[in-house]
Scaffold this active site. Sequence first.
Site, mmCIF file in Angstrom:
data_model
loop_
_atom_site.group_PDB
_atom_site.id
_atom_site.type_symbol
_atom_site.label_atom_id
_atom_site.label_comp_id
_atom_site.label_asym_id
_atom_site.label_seq_id
_atom_site.Cartn_x
_atom_site.Cartn_y
_atom_site.Cartn_z
ATOM 1 N N ASP A 80 7.812 -7.719 4.250
ATOM 2 C CA ASP A 80 8.047 -8.519 3.051
ATOM 3 C C ASP A 80 7.141 -9.734 3.198
ATOM 4 O OD1 ASP A 80 8.900 -10.270 1.082
ATOM 5 O OD2 ASP A 80 11.037 -9.914 1.424
ATOM 6 N N LYS B 3 7.082 -3.106 1.574
ATOM 7 C CA LYS B 3 8.530 -3.244 1.739
ATOM 8 C C LYS B 3 9.291 -1.923 1.739
ATOM 9 C CE LYS B 3 10.002 -5.912 -1.450
ATOM 10 N NZ LYS B 3 11.007 -6.652 -2.237
ATOM 11 N N LYS C 270 -0.383 -15.166 -11.008
ATOM 12 C CA LYS C 270 -1.600 -14.376 -10.788
ATOM 13 C C LYS C 270 -2.817 -15.286 -10.595
ATOM 14 C CE LYS C 270 -2.027 -10.615 -10.422
ATOM 15 N NZ LYS C 270 -1.793 -9.696 -9.267
ATOM 16 N N ARG D 177 2.166 2.627 -2.616
ATOM 17 C CA ARG D 177 2.008 3.346 -3.896
ATOM 18 C C ARG D 177 0.890 2.697 -4.708
ATOM 19 N NH1 ARG D 177 6.729 0.210 -4.433
ATOM 20 N NH2 ARG D 177 7.934 1.973 -3.680
ATOM 21 N N GLY D 178 0.582 3.311 -5.830
ATOM 22 C CA GLY D 178 -0.292 2.701 -6.827
ATOM 23 C C GLY D 178 -1.691 2.379 -6.353
ATOM 24 N N ILE D 179 -2.197 1.235 -6.792
ATOM 25 C CA ILE D 179 -3.574 0.835 -6.502
ATOM 26 C C ILE D 179 -3.770 0.615 -5.006
ATOM 27 C CG2 ILE D 179 -5.302 -0.980 -6.851
ATOM 28 C CD1 ILE D 179 -4.078 -1.322 -9.713
ATOM 29 N N TYR E 213 4.167 -15.744 -15.057
ATOM 30 C CA TYR E 213 3.373 -14.659 -14.476
ATOM 31 C C TYR E 213 1.903 -15.045 -14.390
ATOM 32 C CZ TYR E 213 0.956 -10.191 -13.939
ATOM 33 O OH TYR E 213 0.121 -9.187 -13.506
ATOM 34 N N ALA F 183 0.811 -1.234 0.000
ATOM 35 C CA ALA F 183 0.000 0.000 0.000
ATOM 36 C C ALA F 183 0.836 1.273 0.000
ATOM 37 C CB ALA F 183 -0.931 0.003 1.207
#
Length: 273
Positions: A70, A38, A168, A16-18, A164, A14
């Site tokens: 982490d 982190k 996900k 940055r970003g979404i 990837y 949390a």
Amino acid sequence: MSTLKGKTLFITGASRGIGLAIAKRAARDGANIVIAAKTSAPHPKLPGTIYSAAEEIEQAGGKALPLMVDIRQDEQIHDAVKQAVERFGGIDICVNNASAISLTGTLETPMKKFDLMFGVNVRGTYATTQACLPELLKAKNPHVLTLSPPLSMKQKWFQDHVAYTMAKYGMSMCVLGMSEEFRERGVAFNALWPRTTIATAAVNMLGGQEMMDASRTPEIMADAAHAILTRDSRACTGHFFIDDEVLREAGVTDFAKYLVKPGTEPLPDFFVD
């Protein structure tokens, strides 16, 4: 319930970003946010730290607890959960947002990168959820929201980045299984995924400013997350939500406000058929 006032959210990644956008939207209601991420010192290529995120959350009207975590390290997750309970009295919502990405083919994916994606995306999601569950089971309207795609077994979603996609989809499989496992105990498990690319550091790394300009802002995911997390946990579980579908259902008709560059047709994201 239309507000998250007084609720405690444990959000991975949390800083940055979404993840930060979801945190700030909840903070506007007066929520408590545990920032489990982190980045404690400024990163040369990435914006924000857990401390700058905490400032933004408190400016938005919430309470913040910045913790360096982490999620590949079990003891760090459990220590963070313990500190969250000591500070806020419990956990109402777990948001599995932290994720690692490498859009590389099988021959181009070093096992170190494979292990990173599986360690963060699959194991980290599982471990964080497991650590939060004892508190969620005591909460009044407990939700686990995982930022992962609908499960679609089409070869086109695997062929260019098998590792990837598997990582996900591992997150999504947690939603699939745990939603049924905890249905009778009232904990909601849902996934949320964007229809289009979202202007984040990851998208900037993948496609630069051109891709950023053809994206929507993280606020669309934050508003969609808020709409999900304010639903009755016993009546809303096991769904693989797409951001704009959630908002249409909530009565939103203006999606232009989420465009990074007005008038641009946003790029479709992966995994949306």
